[in-house]
Structures are given as C-alpha cells and as structure tokens.
Design an enzyme around this catalytic site. Structure first.
Site, mmCIF file in Angstrom:
data_model
loop_
_atom_site.group_PDB
_atom_site.id
_atom_site.type_symbol
_atom_site.label_atom_id
_atom_site.label_comp_id
_atom_site.label_asym_id
_atom_site.label_seq_id
_atom_site.Cartn_x
_atom_site.Cartn_y
_atom_site.Cartn_z
ATOM 1 N N ARG A 90 22.571 61.121 79.320
ATOM 2 C CA ARG A 90 23.245 62.193 80.045
ATOM 3 C C ARG A 90 24.053 61.626 81.217
ATOM 4 O O ARG A 90 25.153 62.092 81.515
ATOM 5 C CB ARG A 90 22.167 63.137 80.566
ATOM 6 C CG ARG A 90 22.711 64.443 80.951
ATOM 7 C CD ARG A 90 21.586 65.402 81.132
ATOM 8 N NE ARG A 90 22.154 66.620 81.651
ATOM 9 C CZ ARG A 90 21.498 67.485 82.351
ATOM 10 N NH1 ARG A 90 20.237 67.283 82.615
ATOM 11 N NH2 ARG A 90 22.086 68.548 82.793
ATOM 12 N N ASP A 150 23.985 82.665 78.161
ATOM 13 C CA ASP A 150 22.548 82.712 77.876
ATOM 14 C C ASP A 150 21.991 84.106 78.213
ATOM 15 O O ASP A 150 21.157 84.652 77.489
ATOM 16 C CB ASP A 150 21.804 81.659 78.718
ATOM 17 C CG ASP A 150 22.536 80.332 78.741
ATOM 18 O OD1 ASP A 150 22.014 79.347 78.217
ATOM 19 O OD2 ASP A 150 23.667 80.298 79.272
ATOM 20 N N ARG A 153 22.980 86.528 75.528
ATOM 21 C CA ARG A 153 22.142 86.339 74.330
ATOM 22 C C ARG A 153 20.776 86.993 74.550
ATOM 23 O O ARG A 153 20.244 87.661 73.673
ATOM 24 C CB ARG A 153 21.929 84.836 74.067
ATOM 25 C CG ARG A 153 23.115 84.138 73.455
ATOM 26 C CD ARG A 153 22.869 82.622 73.387
ATOM 27 N NE ARG A 153 23.999 81.938 72.764
ATOM 28 C CZ ARG A 153 24.364 80.693 73.059
ATOM 29 N NH1 ARG A 153 23.699 80.000 73.960
ATOM 30 N NH2 ARG A 153 25.383 80.141 72.451
ATOM 31 N N HIS A 177 21.963 75.339 83.311
ATOM 32 C CA HIS A 177 22.397 75.688 81.955
ATOM 33 C C HIS A 177 21.977 74.511 81.080
ATOM 34 O O HIS A 177 22.720 73.554 80.884
ATOM 35 C CB HIS A 177 23.920 75.885 81.912
ATOM 36 C CG HIS A 177 24.453 76.050 80.514
ATOM 37 N ND1 HIS A 177 24.067 77.076 79.687
ATOM 38 C CD2 HIS A 177 25.325 75.311 79.796
ATOM 39 C CE1 HIS A 177 24.685 76.955 78.535
ATOM 40 N NE2 HIS A 177 25.443 75.889 78.566
HETATM 41 P P1 NAD Z 1 36.664 69.231 72.424
HETATM 42 O O1 NAD Z 1 36.455 67.781 72.211
HETATM 43 O O2 NAD Z 1 37.000 70.116 71.281
HETATM 44 O O3 NAD Z 1 37.820 69.419 73.538
HETATM 45 C C1 NAD Z 1 37.914 68.677 74.697
HETATM 46 C C2 NAD Z 1 39.383 68.611 75.078
HETATM 47 O O4 NAD Z 1 39.493 67.977 76.354
HETATM 48 C C3 NAD Z 1 40.242 67.813 74.088
HETATM 49 O O5 NAD Z 1 41.368 68.580 73.689
HETATM 50 C C4 NAD Z 1 40.660 66.587 74.890
HETATM 51 O O6 NAD Z 1 41.945 66.077 74.536
HETATM 52 C C5 NAD Z 1 40.657 67.161 76.318
HETATM 53 N N1 NAD Z 1 40.552 66.127 77.351
HETATM 54 C C6 NAD Z 1 39.758 65.030 77.389
HETATM 55 N N2 NAD Z 1 39.994 64.312 78.494
HETATM 56 C C7 NAD Z 1 40.942 64.971 79.204
HETATM 57 C C8 NAD Z 1 41.622 64.727 80.433
HETATM 58 N N3 NAD Z 1 41.344 63.643 81.166
HETATM 59 N N4 NAD Z 1 42.535 65.621 80.830
HETATM 60 C C9 NAD Z 1 42.842 66.715 80.097
HETATM 61 N N5 NAD Z 1 42.253 66.986 78.922
HETATM 62 C C10 NAD Z 1 41.307 66.133 78.467
HETATM 63 O O7 NAD Z 1 35.354 69.765 73.169
HETATM 64 P P2 NAD Z 1 34.872 71.289 73.271
HETATM 65 O O8 NAD Z 1 33.975 71.598 72.126
HETATM 66 O O9 NAD Z 1 36.061 72.144 73.531
HETATM 67 O O10 NAD Z 1 33.965 71.202 74.573
HETATM 68 C C11 NAD Z 1 34.541 71.033 75.851
HETATM 69 C C12 NAD Z 1 33.443 71.008 76.897
HETATM 70 O O11 NAD Z 1 32.817 72.306 77.001
HETATM 71 C C13 NAD Z 1 32.311 70.015 76.559
HETATM 72 O O12 NAD Z 1 31.902 69.372 77.761
HETATM 73 C C14 NAD Z 1 31.210 70.936 76.060
HETATM 74 O O13 NAD Z 1 29.936 70.354 76.218
HETATM 75 C C15 NAD Z 1 31.413 72.140 76.965
HETATM 76 N N6 NAD Z 1 30.760 73.389 76.540
HETATM 77 C C16 NAD Z 1 30.268 74.173 77.534
HETATM 78 C C17 NAD Z 1 29.608 75.347 77.232
HETATM 79 C C18 NAD Z 1 29.038 76.188 78.348
HETATM 80 O O14 NAD Z 1 28.251 77.114 78.127
HETATM 81 N N7 NAD Z 1 29.394 75.912 79.581
HETATM 82 C C19 NAD Z 1 29.461 75.755 75.895
HETATM 83 C C20 NAD Z 1 30.008 74.945 74.893
HETATM 84 C C21 NAD Z 1 30.643 73.752 75.220
#
Ligand code: NAD
Length: 315
Positions: A90, A150, A153, A177
């Site tokens: 992590r 959450d 849900r 979270h």
């Molecule tokens: P993904 O890989 O589909 O998308 C990530 C995007 O970020 C990509 O398009 C990538 O090009 C872009 N990126 C990477 N580095 C960058 C930078 N320096 N500047 C600008 N853009 C950049 O991932 P995802 O499935 O969309 O998930 C995104 C984030 O959301 C992850 O950290 C995931 O764990 C998180 N997430 C959070 C929750 C929540 O409840 N908060 C739920 C689901 C996912």
C-alpha cells in the site's frame, strides 16, 4: 451573465469517465474539462461524450483541456492514479500516487484555481489529506468521496432486509474507506426509531435485526466486484455526481465525505469518512455522532491507520 457551473475532471479512466457520463445524464454542470496524462484519451472521451449531447436533457460544453483551464473552475475532481499491482504494498501505491498528485496539484494551483477539490483516487482518505497539504487550501475546500458509496450500499441492504425504502433508513458507514471502516449501529434508525429500540420491542424478530452479514457485505463488496469485473466505477461515478450536486445546489445535505477531523471525536489530523453537511462552500460542518465506547475505538483505529499511512509519505 449567468454563473457557469464548471468542473475540471483529472483522470479519464473508468472512474473518471463513469462520473462524466453520469454528469451528462443529469443537469448538474454547464462546462466539463477533461484532463489526462494521456491527452489523446481525454480528446477521444470528449468527442464521445459530445456525440451523446444531442440525446441529453441538458446542454453542456465538454472539451479536453489543460491545467490552465482550472482557473475559473468551481470544482476539480481527481480520479487519476495508478492501481495496486500484484506484490505491491500500500505504501508503494501511496508513493506513486503522491508523485501523480504532485504533478497535478501544483499546475492546478498555478492556474489560479480557487474552488473545491473532490478526490476519488485511492486510498481516498490519504490522497485527500495529501491534496490538503500540497494545495494549502482550507480543509473545507478539500474533500474526498469517503464512505458515501459504502453508506448508500448499507442503506440499500438494510432497507431490503427490513422491507423499507432505503431513503427511510438512516445509517452510515464511517472511518477509513477501506478495511477498518465500520457501521456505528447505535446510531442506525429506520424512520425515527433506532434499531436498538426495535430489537428491544420485537425480541421474537431478533434475526431480522442482526446486521452482521450486511456490514461484512458492505465492507467486502468492492473486492467482490473487482474479482468479478476487475474494477468498480459506476457506483463511485454516481457518488461523485451526488456530491457535485450537493455543492452546486448548496443543498446542505448530509453525506459521509472524507474530510479533515480536527479535534472532533477527540481525533486530530486525519481525513476520515464521517457525516458532514455539504454545500456551496464544500464541507460546511462535520457532524459528531454520539458513538458508544466500542464504536469510538473503531474510529480511533481508522484514524491511526490513516495517520500512519500519511506520515509514511515523502513530500
Ligand atoms: P484507470 O486506470 O482506469 O484510470 C486512471 C487514469 O488516470 C488513466 O486514464 C491514466 O492515464 C490517468 N493518469 C495517471 N497518471 C496521471 C497523471 N499524472 N495525470 C493525469 N492523469 C493521470 O483507473 P480507475 O479504475 O479509473 O481508478 C482511478 C482511481 O480511483 C484509482 O485510484 C482507484 O483505486 C480509485 N477508486 C476509488 C473509489 C472510491 O470509492 N473512492 C472507487 C473505485 C476506484
């Protein structure tokens, strides 16, 4: 001239675009700027969304832009970042996402942006706290999606079990979270009646009020979805839209966003998902629930996990 409701979305991956698509289907913003390290992807996504405009119920200006466009944005939503790879700790993820956030926050601030940061990138509580530190903004203007999804849900599952509309179930998932999140059941109500009161009133329906399985299901549902389809995005996209709406409409709705706890609950210096009043100025007020001792210990555990993770980050 009417005030334009403008959002900059940074990170056009699954989460970001689920949010953008949900925005298109609800009349909440007037202007949406897409930014991604992969500029071509942001451009393609803008084109695709624009082609749906003719069928949308509202008009919207959607384009791929750059950080300078944040200058007059009301909200910057960040869903950019890397996901955890097999064998990666992590802390490794935190380090990498901190680098991503450094490359984002600085140019956003340099643009003159003076609005609200809304963070979705995981681990969302720590990434929100990092945004606070990097931006130097007021804590009320830096919030994360926290445990909003959450809690939704949870309300759905409790409603199903008791045969009640989830909108009449008043219960929260709070804390980190993640693994240490929990439900303070002493605070759960259906209508104005607490679950504890119901248990006492109807001892013969003891099993109906046993919510252990529901709490586990809420905590594990993200893992279940990831196992089934590799990632979760529609639910979080909708949760981000809900928060965006609460801000633009100055709703003063109570949502379990992640925000800085600064003395409330006897905790200081950690971002945690807790019920907050949300409106045009972001977090208007953090609400203090009347937790029992066991629940209080659980919240402290979440806080120490976030603090430890945050202090491990090299700025
Ligand atoms: P993904 O890989 O589909 O998308 C990530 C995007 O970020 C990509 O398009 C990538 O090009 C872009 N990126 C990477 N580095 C960058 C930078 N320096 N500047 C600008 N853009 C950049 O991932 P995802 O499935 O969309 O998930 C995104 C984030 O959301 C992850 O950290 C995931 O764990 C998180 N997430 C959070 C929750 C929540 O409840 N908060 C739920 C689901 C996912």
């Amino acid at each position: 001239m009417p005030d334009t409701r403008k959002v900059m979305l940074i990170g056009c991956g699954m989460v970001g675009m689920s949010y953008a698509y949900a925005l298109l289907n609800q009349n909440i913003v007037d202007e949406l700027v897409l930014v991604d390290v992969n500029k071509e992807k942001a451009e393609g996504e803008a084109m695709d969304l624009n082609h749906g405009l003719a069928f949308a119920s509202s008009s919207m200006k959607i384009y791929a832009g750059d950080y300078k466009d944040a200058k007059d944005a009301d909200i910057v939503v960040i869903a950019a970042g890397v996901n955890q790879q097999p064998g990666e700790s992590r802390i490794d993820l935190l380090g990498r996402n901190t680098a991503v956030f450094k490359s984002i926050i600085e140019p956003v601030i340099d643009s003159g942006f003076n609005g609200i940061f809304l963070i979705a990138t995981n681990p969302v509580d720590v990434m929100s706290q990092i945004t606070l530190k990097l931006s130097g903004f007021s804590p009320d203007h830096v919030i994360g999606s926290g445990t909003t999804l959450d809690s939704a849900r949870l309300r759905y599952l409790v409603g199903e079990k008791l045969g009640v509309d989830p909108r009449n179930v008043h219960a929260y998932v709070i804390g980190e979270h993640g693994e240490s999140e929990f439900v303070p059941w002493s605070q759960a109500h259906v209508s104005t009646v607490s679950l504890d009161e119901m248990k006492a009133k109807y001892p013969e329906r003891k099993d109906d009020f046993d919510m252990t399985e529901i709490e586990d299901e809420v905590r594990n549902s993200a893992q279940k979805i990831i196992k089934a389809k590799r990632a979760t995005y529609y639910g979080i996209g909708m949760a981000l839209v809900r928060i965006t709406k609460a801000i633009f409409s100055d709703e003063h709705s109570i949502l379990t966003i992640s925000s800085l706890v600064d003395g409330e609950y006897g905790i200081k210096g950690a971002y945690l998902g807790l019920p907050c009043i949300v409106g045009r100025e972001g977090r208007i007020k953090l609400i203090e629930l009347d937790l029992n001792d066991e629940e209080h210990k659980k919240l402290e555990r979440s806080a120490s996990i976030i603090k430890e993770a945050f202090s491990s980050v090299n700025f």
